[in-house]
Scaffold this motif. Structure first.
Motif, PDB file in Angstrom:
ATOM      1  N   PRO A  41       0.784  -1.242   0.000  1.00 11.02           N
ATOM      2  CA  PRO A  41       0.000   0.000   0.000  1.00 11.02           C
ATOM      3  C   PRO A  41       0.816   1.293   0.000  1.00 11.02           C
ATOM      4  N   ILE A  42       2.029   1.277   0.543  1.00 13.97           N
ATOM      5  CA  ILE A  42       2.833   2.504   0.596  1.00 13.97           C
ATOM      6  C   ILE A  42       3.414   2.839  -0.774  1.00 13.97           C
ATOM      7  N   SER A  43       4.010   1.861  -1.443  1.00 13.65           N
ATOM      8  CA  SER A  43       4.743   2.108  -2.690  1.00 13.65           C
ATOM      9  C   SER A  43       3.933   1.802  -3.942  1.00 13.65           C
ATOM     10  N   LYS A  44       2.633   1.519  -3.792  1.00  9.90           N
ATOM     11  CA  LYS A  44       1.790   1.148  -4.935  1.00  9.90           C
ATOM     12  C   LYS A  44       1.601   2.307  -5.907  1.00  9.90           C
ATOM     13  N   VAL A  80       0.930   0.150   9.107  1.00  9.71           N
ATOM     14  CA  VAL A  80       0.854  -1.144   9.796  1.00  9.71           C
ATOM     15  C   VAL A  80       0.505  -2.246   8.803  1.00  9.71           C
ATOM     16  N   PHE A  81      -0.476  -1.978   7.938  1.00 14.61           N
ATOM     17  CA  PHE A  81      -0.826  -2.957   6.909  1.00 14.61           C
ATOM     18  C   PHE A  81       0.376  -3.237   6.007  1.00 14.61           C
ATOM     19  N   ASP A  82       1.097  -2.170   5.650  1.00 15.90           N
ATOM     20  CA  ASP A  82       2.266  -2.327   4.777  1.00 15.90           C
ATOM     21  C   ASP A  82       3.320  -3.219   5.428  1.00 15.90           C
ATOM     22  N   MET A  83       3.582  -2.987   6.717  1.00 15.73           N
ATOM     23  CA  MET A  83       4.593  -3.793   7.420  1.00 15.73           C
ATOM     24  C   MET A  83       4.175  -5.249   7.531  1.00 15.73           C
ATOM     25  N   TYR A 142       9.649   4.616   7.559  1.00 20.92           N
ATOM     26  CA  TYR A 142      10.461   5.063   8.701  1.00 20.92           C
ATOM     27  C   TYR A 142      11.579   4.054   8.978  1.00 20.92           C
ATOM     28  N   HIS A 143      11.261   2.756   8.949  1.00 20.16           N
ATOM     29  CA  HIS A 143      12.288   1.763   9.272  1.00 20.16           C
ATOM     30  C   HIS A 143      13.355   1.684   8.197  1.00 20.16           C
ATOM     31  N   GLN A 196       9.078   0.989  17.986  1.00 19.69           N
ATOM     32  CA  GLN A 196       8.556   2.307  18.363  1.00 19.69           C
ATOM     33  C   GLN A 196       7.465   2.768  17.403  1.00 19.69           C
ATOM     34  N   GLN A 197       7.714   2.586  16.102  1.00 21.43           N
ATOM     35  CA  GLN A 197       6.719   3.015  15.129  1.00 21.43           C
ATOM     36  C   GLN A 197       5.420   2.230  15.271  1.00 21.43           C
ATOM     37  N   LEU A 198       5.535   0.924  15.468  1.00 21.27           N
ATOM     38  CA  LEU A 198       4.340   0.101  15.628  1.00 21.27           C
ATOM     39  C   LEU A 198       3.556   0.480  16.880  1.00 21.27           C
ATOM     40  N   MET A 199       4.256   0.770  17.985  1.00 23.42           N
ATOM     41  CA  MET A 199       3.564   1.152  19.210  1.00 23.42           C
ATOM     42  C   MET A 199       2.811   2.470  19.027  1.00 23.42           C
ATOM     43  N   VAL A 200       3.402   3.402  18.262  1.00 26.14           N
ATOM     44  CA  VAL A 200       2.715   4.663  17.985  1.00 26.14           C
ATOM     45  C   VAL A 200       1.445   4.398  17.186  1.00 26.14           C
TER      46      VAL A 200
END
Length: 449
Positions: free
Chosen positions: A30-33, A334-337, A105-106, A125-129
């Motif tokens: 979804p991010i790079s589509k 989150v879906f992308d990860m 971010y990662h 950290q990103q996932l917790m946010v």
């Protein structure tokens, strides 16, 4: 000799096949589509991401901080987070327009700290946010729906908060299946408009309400310890209001980039416009809401406002629409990860039903946790300090210092170290107050009420 040529050709073909497969996966994620967004997309995505549930808790935070410290921390947070936003935008493309882009971010973390440590430092950290925001937005959406219902239907039978959270979550079982970041742009635009609308309603209604009789601007608690813990928690409330950094690179990934027009130009224009809107929302709500109610203000300013009834009901509906969009903006990474992990590491096929199952599980998880622990104020403080401060205030500065190595005691060096120390103070102090508030709320709470 012929054997060497054949072997070389085979290796070259394998490499091409791997590159093609990687490209196909990136075109599915979804991010790079899609990379055809305009600069104003980044503006309303940023407004949707930044102006969220946190702004409704700013008058409460002011009541814990007091006039002087409250205004100072509000202004410092706005300036520091605008500065760290600019840094992340600059670091998105190591060589602008040359093709390599750090879309997540990662990926920036891996570029700075190495493949393994970049993931270990940034991903948790990103996932917790993002997951934390998903939970808080479930609570906010459900409670705002309930508040609108109570205002519009005075004599109606009371309905549990649990059912309103379930109603709110049902919409996400549909919206969460939009395939890419760009495909939620309409939802995000509506959410940005709603955030501006309910912010104006909140501070406009505060002016209309005027100052309540016997207003007090002293400490909320009758004990010194209570006021100290409240001060700590308020720092987290402020930090929570600036959580958009966890999706900045993902938003920038949707913009096209060429050597003549690198993505950072459009992204910075959109971010600057977004931050002007953020200032127009945050400062009036915090100051005017606190001025009207003093230390008696609720942890959600709309809960304190009652007149005019139709307008406060409308503002709560605006909040519902806004957090629908905000939930989606923070869920897409989150879906992308998760989809990237399942396809690249676990070797699942990139199919529609993989998305259908994984995204529905995520929505159900945030709903169940939100139903179980609907502590709006305490969650703002705890998540804001412990998880949001690092990704927003000091992690971008650390990355900038590692990559650019500014001269010691230069303006860049001083600004970065100031933001790092400010962010560390928020991270260490705010969760203390937030955790205490959650414990206090938990004493009187009944599950699934």
């Amino acid at each position: 000799m012929e054997t060497e040529i054949v072997t070389h050709n085979d290796e070259e073909q394998k490499r091409r096949n791997l590159d093609e497969k990687e490209k196909d996966i990136n075109d599915w994620l979804p991010i790079s589509k899609s990379r055809n967004a305009k600069w104003w997309y980044s503006a309303f995505h940023n407004v949707t991401a930044v102006v969220g549930a946190g702004v409704l808790g700013f008058p409460y935070a002011m009541s814990e901080l007091g006039w002087g410290p409250g205004v100072v921390i509000l202004v410092l947070s706005w300036v520091c987070t605008l500065y760290t936003s600019w840094q992340m935008i600059e670091m998105h493309e190591p060589e602008p327009g040359k093709g390599k882009r750090l879309d997540r971010y990662h990926e920036l973390g891996q570029h700075v700290f190495g493949e393994k440590w970049g993931l270990r430092i940034v991903v948790p950290q990103q996932l917790m946010v993002e997951v934390g925001l998903g939970i808080v937005y479930m609570i906010t959406g459900g409670k705002s729906l309930k508040r609108a219902y109570e205002i519009l239907c005075i004599d109606c039978k009371p309905i549990k908060t649990t059912y309103f959270i379930m109603m709110f979550s049902s919409v996400h079982y549909v919206l969460s299946h939009l395939p890419s970041f760009n495909s939620i742009s309409g939802v995000s635009f509506a959410a940005a408009l709603m955030s501006l609308s309910y912010s104006v309603v909140a501070w406009g209604a505060s002016i209309h309400r005027g100052v309540v009789p016997n207003v007090s601007y002293g400490g909320r608690s009758s004990t010194t310890a209570g006021n100290v813990f409240g001060f700590f928690g308020a720092l987290g409330d402020i930090a929570f209001g600036y959580a958009g950094h966890s999706v900045i690179l993902e938003i920038q990934a949707t913009l096209p980039s060429t050597p003549e027009q690198p993505s950072k130009k459009a992204m910075w224009r959109g971010t600057w416009v977004a931050y002007l809107i953020v200032a127009a929302c945050y400062f009036p709500i915090a100051i005017l809401g606190y001025r009207s109610f003093g230390n008696s203000v609720e942890d959600n300013i709309l809960m304190s406002l009652e007149q005019p009834r139709w307008l406060i009901a409308a503002a709560n509906i605006f909040v519902v629409v806004h957090v629908l969009g905000s939930y989606q903006v923070f869920s897409v990474p989150v879906f992308d990860m998760t989809e990237s992990f399942m396809v690249k590491k676990l070797k699942f096929k990139p199919t529609w039903y993989l998305r259908f199952i994984s995204r529905n599980i995520y929505v159900a998880f945030t709903m169940i946790v939100g139903i179980s622990f609907p502590f709006f104020g305490g969650l703002l403080s705890f998540f804001g300090g412990f998880f949001f401060a690092p990704t927003t205030y000091f992690l971008p500065c650390i990355m900038w210092l590692v990559l650019h190595k500014p001269k010691r005691f230069s303006w860049s060096w001083i600004c970065n170290w100031f933001c790092i120390l400010f962010g560390l103070a928020l991270m260490l102090l705010a969760p203390i107050g937030g955790l205490r508030q959650i414990i206090l709320d938990f004493k009187t709470y009944k599950f699934f009420s």
